[in-house]
Each structure stands twice: as structure tokens, then as C-alpha cells.
Design a protein around this motif. Structure first.
Motif, PDB file in Angstrom:
ATOM      1  N   GLY A 253     -38.028 -61.488  99.444  1.00 40.02           N
ATOM      2  CA  GLY A 253     -39.204 -61.345  98.372  1.00 40.02           C
ATOM      3  C   GLY A 253     -38.682 -61.679  96.947  1.00 40.02           C
ATOM      4  O   GLY A 253     -37.755 -61.625  96.720  1.00 40.02           O
ATOM      5  N   VAL A 254     -39.556 -62.056  96.174  1.00 41.75           N
ATOM      6  CA  VAL A 254     -39.653 -62.196  94.744  1.00 41.75           C
ATOM      7  C   VAL A 254     -40.696 -61.295  93.960  1.00 41.75           C
ATOM      8  O   VAL A 254     -41.720 -61.799  93.972  1.00 41.75           O
ATOM      9  N   GLU A 255     -40.081 -60.267  93.289  1.00 47.27           N
ATOM     10  CA  GLU A 255     -40.860 -59.401  92.607  1.00 47.27           C
ATOM     11  C   GLU A 255     -40.720 -59.454  91.150  1.00 47.27           C
ATOM     12  O   GLU A 255     -39.766 -58.838  90.805  1.00 47.27           O
ATOM     13  N   ILE A 256     -41.461 -60.135  90.465  1.00 42.86           N
ATOM     14  CA  ILE A 256     -41.399 -60.158  88.886  1.00 42.86           C
ATOM     15  C   ILE A 256     -42.586 -59.339  88.271  1.00 42.86           C
ATOM     16  O   ILE A 256     -43.654 -59.837  88.379  1.00 42.86           O
ATOM     17  N   LEU A 257     -41.862 -58.534  87.575  1.00 44.74           N
ATOM     18  CA  LEU A 257     -42.975 -57.720  86.791  1.00 44.74           C
ATOM     19  C   LEU A 257     -42.368 -57.561  85.238  1.00 44.74           C
ATOM     20  O   LEU A 257     -41.264 -57.237  84.809  1.00 44.74           O
ATOM     21  N   SER A 258     -43.179 -58.266  84.196  1.00 43.28           N
ATOM     22  CA  SER A 258     -42.594 -58.322  82.898  1.00 43.28           C
ATOM     23  C   SER A 258     -44.208 -58.801  82.184  1.00 43.28           C
ATOM     24  O   SER A 258     -45.026 -59.431  82.500  1.00 43.28           O
ATOM     25  N   ASP A 259     -44.176 -58.291  80.877  1.00 49.38           N
ATOM     26  CA  ASP A 259     -45.061 -58.843  80.136  1.00 49.38           C
ATOM     27  C   ASP A 259     -45.092 -60.348  79.888  1.00 49.38           C
ATOM     28  O   ASP A 259     -46.314 -60.599  79.740  1.00 49.38           O
ATOM     29  N   VAL A 260     -43.805 -60.675  79.746  1.00 46.74           N
ATOM     30  CA  VAL A 260     -44.008 -62.263  79.377  1.00 46.74           C
ATOM     31  C   VAL A 260     -44.492 -63.103  80.907  1.00 46.74           C
ATOM     32  O   VAL A 260     -45.155 -63.787  80.818  1.00 46.74           O
ATOM     33  N   HIS A 261     -44.244 -62.528  82.062  1.00 50.74           N
ATOM     34  CA  HIS A 261     -44.445 -63.164  83.442  1.00 50.74           C
ATOM     35  C   HIS A 261     -46.111 -63.036  83.447  1.00 50.74           C
ATOM     36  O   HIS A 261     -46.748 -63.992  83.839  1.00 50.74           O
ATOM     37  N   ARG A 262     -46.694 -61.738  83.337  1.00 50.07           N
ATOM     38  CA  ARG A 262     -48.048 -61.788  83.528  1.00 50.07           C
ATOM     39  C   ARG A 262     -48.970 -62.503  82.509  1.00 50.07           C
ATOM     40  O   ARG A 262     -50.265 -62.376  82.823  1.00 50.07           O
ATOM     41  N   ALA A 263     -48.405 -62.906  81.581  1.00 49.91           N
ATOM     42  CA  ALA A 263     -48.926 -63.546  80.386  1.00 49.91           C
ATOM     43  C   ALA A 263     -49.266 -64.942  80.932  1.00 49.91           C
ATOM     44  O   ALA A 263     -50.087 -65.802  80.237  1.00 49.91           O
ATOM     45  N   LEU A 264     -48.496 -65.494  81.878  1.00 52.00           N
ATOM     46  CA  LEU A 264     -48.409 -67.101  82.131  1.00 52.00           C
ATOM     47  C   LEU A 264     -49.667 -67.350  82.934  1.00 52.00           C
ATOM     48  O   LEU A 264     -49.928 -66.264  83.887  1.00 52.00           O
ATOM     49  N   PRO A 265     -50.206 -68.507  83.196  1.00 56.93           N
ATOM     50  CA  PRO A 265     -51.196 -69.022  84.172  1.00 56.93           C
ATOM     51  C   PRO A 265     -50.356 -68.659  85.667  1.00 56.93           C
ATOM     52  O   PRO A 265     -49.283 -68.933  85.668  1.00 56.93           O
ATOM     53  N   VAL A 266     -51.066 -68.460  86.451  1.00 56.66           N
ATOM     54  CA  VAL A 266     -50.639 -67.950  87.674  1.00 56.66           C
ATOM     55  C   VAL A 266     -49.783 -68.982  88.415  1.00 56.66           C
ATOM     56  O   VAL A 266     -48.755 -68.746  89.100  1.00 56.66           O
ATOM     57  N   ARG A 267     -50.373 -70.313  88.307  1.00 56.73           N
ATOM     58  CA  ARG A 267     -49.276 -71.244  89.095  1.00 56.73           C
ATOM     59  C   ARG A 267     -48.239 -71.543  88.178  1.00 56.73           C
ATOM     60  O   ARG A 267     -46.982 -71.778  88.910  1.00 56.73           O
ATOM     61  N   GLU A 268     -47.889 -71.208  87.068  1.00 56.84           N
ATOM     62  CA  GLU A 268     -46.766 -71.371  86.111  1.00 56.84           C
ATOM     63  C   GLU A 268     -45.893 -70.096  86.459  1.00 56.84           C
ATOM     64  O   GLU A 268     -44.575 -70.412  86.816  1.00 56.84           O
ATOM     65  N   ALA A 269     -46.430 -69.137  86.538  1.00 57.00           N
ATOM     66  CA  ALA A 269     -45.558 -67.861  87.140  1.00 57.00           C
ATOM     67  C   ALA A 269     -45.071 -67.927  88.567  1.00 57.00           C
ATOM     68  O   ALA A 269     -43.933 -67.518  88.689  1.00 57.00           O
ATOM     69  N   ALA A 270     -45.849 -68.491  89.422  1.00 54.68           N
ATOM     70  CA  ALA A 270     -45.590 -68.373  90.817  1.00 54.68           C
ATOM     71  C   ALA A 270     -44.172 -69.480  90.872  1.00 54.68           C
ATOM     72  O   ALA A 270     -43.265 -69.180  91.604  1.00 54.68           O
ATOM     73  N   ALA A 271     -44.337 -70.422  90.293  1.00 49.83           N
ATOM     74  CA  ALA A 271     -43.547 -71.755  90.191  1.00 49.83           C
ATOM     75  C   ALA A 271     -42.225 -71.332  89.715  1.00 49.83           C
ATOM     76  O   ALA A 271     -41.179 -71.342  90.211  1.00 49.83           O
ATOM     77  N   ALA A 272     -42.184 -70.485  88.431  1.00 53.85           N
ATOM     78  CA  ALA A 272     -40.899 -69.985  87.922  1.00 53.85           C
ATOM     79  C   ALA A 272     -40.284 -69.040  88.821  1.00 53.85           C
ATOM     80  O   ALA A 272     -39.162 -68.950  88.997  1.00 53.85           O
ATOM     81  N   ALA A 273     -41.025 -67.992  89.708  1.00 54.83           N
ATOM     82  CA  ALA A 273     -40.621 -67.038  90.340  1.00 54.83           C
ATOM     83  C   ALA A 273     -39.944 -67.881  91.594  1.00 54.83           C
ATOM     84  O   ALA A 273     -38.762 -67.378  91.890  1.00 54.83           O
ATOM     85  N   TYR A 274     -40.341 -68.481  92.098  1.00 51.88           N
ATOM     86  CA  TYR A 274     -39.878 -69.330  93.333  1.00 51.88           C
ATOM     87  C   TYR A 274     -38.824 -69.985  92.998  1.00 51.88           C
ATOM     88  O   TYR A 274     -37.636 -70.055  93.429  1.00 51.88           O
ATOM     89  N   ARG A 275     -38.844 -71.098  91.929  1.00 49.93           N
ATOM     90  CA  ARG A 275     -37.864 -71.678  91.485  1.00 49.93           C
ATOM     91  C   ARG A 275     -36.500 -71.160  91.154  1.00 49.93           C
ATOM     92  O   ARG A 275     -35.283 -71.320  91.485  1.00 49.93           O
ATOM     93  N   SER A 276     -36.503 -69.890  90.919  1.00 48.45           N
ATOM     94  CA  SER A 276     -35.265 -69.201  90.171  1.00 48.45           C
ATOM     95  C   SER A 276     -34.656 -68.319  91.476  1.00 48.45           C
ATOM     96  O   SER A 276     -33.609 -68.296  91.560  1.00 48.45           O
ATOM     97  N   ALA A 277     -35.711 -68.045  92.484  1.00 48.23           N
ATOM     98  CA  ALA A 277     -34.990 -67.416  93.527  1.00 48.23           C
ATOM     99  C   ALA A 277     -34.422 -68.541  94.410  1.00 48.23           C
ATOM    100  O   ALA A 277     -33.513 -68.172  95.294  1.00 48.23           O
ATOM    101  N   ALA A 278     -35.177 -69.756  94.732  1.00 48.98           N
ATOM    102  CA  ALA A 278     -34.370 -70.811  95.417  1.00 48.98           C
ATOM    103  C   ALA A 278     -33.157 -71.150  94.961  1.00 48.98           C
ATOM    104  O   ALA A 278     -32.371 -71.663  95.908  1.00 48.98           O
ATOM    105  N   ALA A 279     -32.970 -71.156  93.852  1.00 46.80           N
ATOM    106  CA  ALA A 279     -31.807 -71.425  93.040  1.00 46.80           C
ATOM    107  C   ALA A 279     -30.650 -70.694  93.531  1.00 46.80           C
ATOM    108  O   ALA A 279     -29.616 -71.066  93.597  1.00 46.80           O
ATOM    109  N   LEU A 280     -30.930 -69.307  93.710  1.00 46.16           N
ATOM    110  CA  LEU A 280     -29.891 -68.482  94.002  1.00 46.16           C
ATOM    111  C   LEU A 280     -29.878 -68.213  95.767  1.00 46.16           C
ATOM    112  O   LEU A 280     -28.733 -68.138  95.801  1.00 46.16           O
ATOM    113  N   VAL A 281     -31.067 -68.379  96.433  1.00 47.22           N
ATOM    114  CA  VAL A 281     -30.599 -68.258  98.019  1.00 47.22           C
ATOM    115  C   VAL A 281     -31.018 -69.546  98.351  1.00 47.22           C
ATOM    116  O   VAL A 281     -31.745 -70.078  98.564  1.00 47.22           O
TER     117      VAL A 281
END
Length: 282
Positions: A253-281
Motif C-alpha cells: 500500500g502507498v498512503e500519502i496524506l499531505s496538503d501538497v499531495h491533495r492539491a495535485l491533479p489526481v493523475r499527477e498525485a497517483a503517478a508520484a505516489a506509485y513512482r516513489s514506492a516502485a523505486a523503493l520496492v
């Protein structure tokens, strides 16, 4: 080796919605959220029950299931039941939500039924809680899901150790823990301790990051200032290694809660969350 799979938890694609708001419902259409998750690379999706109720009015449960299937979402998580241990009016309200969640879990083929602890941290009886947890775990198993409780450092289940004590006392095989690394880090749980959690008791994992210093209360910090994986102070490689040693294999699971994250368009937010987690795992 099978490639890692990732779950977009409910808040990661919720847009301008947060747990500290009176109305926690996402302002976004479910189709837009699911398609954003799919385009980012997620194959699993988390949904707040309040959002599911809204989506059911538009699509029906069969339509929601088709929406997930059409977008390659193979693992669904539904949250968040509270007051499942209570009595009186609080319990009556909780039971009404429980019935709706169990019905939806069965209809959608959801795998994870997520519940919360007592965030008021009131006195509690382990035996009473264990009995209630076991009953709920049996109900989750009856509709094809596992039950996961998420320890929170400001609740009565402050650490994974507290949560595991409840789960093991309850003793039901369908019951376990949702391990959110933000909460384990803020509860000062060493990554090595996570390796000792029985893999059979890890129902889900939530990845994220944060600065070393807490700003405001723990609740304020977790809702407004989480960071993407790799952008904060957590020993995420050590945590992932420990969880793998424990036997967890995902989806992560990738759970990002922040003022910065929720202000992004949903496609940008989802892509950033996935990209950062995939680089880790990997």
C-alpha cells in the motif's frame, strides 16, 4: 521473481479530502480515481466506505466491480470501521456501517476489511476487545476477506506490539494488522521489530515518508505533512527488508496524506505516489 504490486490506499487518490474534515468524502468521481491509479501502475485500490456509498448510487455495486475489473484492479481494500468494540448508540451506528461494508466486500470481491482502534484512548478490556475482534474476523472471512486493524500511536493500540497482542488474543486466522510505516516510525518501533511480526498476521502494509520532526500533534502531522517515499527521514529500505523477512509479499500500500499531495491533479498525485514506492520496492 514476481514483480512487486502496489495498492493506492483511499487517501492517495482522494484529491482534496482528509481524515480531519467533517465531510471526508472525495470530491472526485470514482472512475477518474480508478483510471488514474491504473495509469500510474497500481493493481490494487483502497476505498473509504463513505465514498463507496456515493459511488454505489451512480454505478451500483456490480458497476463498481466492473470498473475495477476493466482497469486491472485485482485487490480491493475497504475502510474504515470504528466503534466495533463499543455499546449503545455508538455501537448501533457502527453495526449499521458493518453490515454495509460486509455486503460491499462480498459483492466486490474485496480482500481487505480495514478497521481502526480507539483514537480517544479510553480504558479498554483486552478480553472484550479480543472477543469482538474475533467475531468481526469471522464475519470478514465469511465474505472472503481478511480483517486488518491499524495501530496508531495516539490510540489505545499505539504500536504493532499492542496490535499483535490483540490479534493473537483473538486468535482468529483471518485477523491481522495493517502496518503503516508512518505510525511505526512515530511510535519509535525499530524496523528490526517488524521482522518479528508473524507474516500470517500482516494483512497489509502502507508506505510513505516524513520529516524527522513532528509539526503540531501527531494527528495533524500525519494528515498534513506526509512525504513521498524517499523524500523524508524514514529508513524505508530497512523497513521493507524487515517486512519481507517477516513474510509480507504485497501488494504494498502507498498512503500519502499531505496538503501538497491533495492539491495535485489526481493523475499527477497517483503517478508520484506509485513512482516513489516502485523505486523503493523492487
Amino acid at each position: 521473481m514476481t514483480a512487486a504490486e502496489f495498492l493506492a490506499t483511499c487517501w492517495t487518490t482522494a484529491g482534496d479530502a482528509a481524515p480531519d474534515e467533517e465531510d471526508q468524502r472525495s470530491p472526485l468521481n470514482l472512475r477518474e480515481r480508478v483510471e488514474a491509479a491504473r495509469e500510474a501502475g497500481f493493481t490494487a485500490f483502497g476505498l473509504l466506505y463513505r465514498d463507496l456509498v456515493e459511488a454505489e448510487r451512480e454505478y451500483g455495486l456490480a458497476g463498481i466491480r466492473s470498473l475495477f475489473e476493466d482497469n486491472g484492479i485485482s485487490h480491493i481494500e475497504l475502510e474504515l470501521l470504528t466503534d466495533w468494540w463499543a455499546d449503545g448508540a455508538r455501537r448501533a451506528a457502527s453495526d449499521a456501517v458493518r453490515v454495509g461494508m460486509l455486503r460491499a466486500i462480498e459483492a466486490l470481491g474485496a480482500r481487505t476489511f480495514k478497521i481502526g482502534p480507539d483514537v480517544a484512548d479510553e480504558p479498554w478490556n483486552l478480553d472484550v476487545w479480543a472477543k469482538e475482534f474475533a467475531t468481526l474476523a469471522a464475519q470478514a472471512e465469511g465474505v472472503g476477506a481478511r480483517l486488518g486493524v491499524e495501530p496508531l500511536p495516539w490510540s489505545n493500540l499505539k504500536t504493532v506490539h499492542d496490535g499483535l497482542r490483540l490479534v493473537e488474543t483473538a486468535g482468529h486466522p483471518a485477523g491481522g494488522l495493517i502496518i503503516d510505516v508512518w505510525h511505526t516510525e512515530r511510535a519509535h518501533t525499530p524496523p528490526a521489530d517488524l521482522a518479528d511480526v508473524p507474516g500470517s498476521r500482516i494483512v497489509g502494509v502502507e508506505l510513505n515518508d516524513a520529516d524527522s520532526q513532528v509539526v503540531g500533534t501527531l494527528f495533524e502531522d500525519t494528515v498534513h505533512r506526509r512525504r513521498l517515499c524517499g523524500e523524508g527521514s524514514f529508513d524505508l529500505p530497512g523497513i521493507v527488508s524487515a517486512l519481507r523477512e517477516a513474510g509480507f509479499r504485497g501488494p504494498w500500500g502507498v498512503e500519502i496524506l499531505s496538503d501538497v499531495h491533495r492539491a495535485l491533479p489526481v493523475r499527477e498525485a497517483a503517478a508520484a505516489a506509485y513512482r516513489s514506492a516502485a523505486a523503493l520496492v523492487k
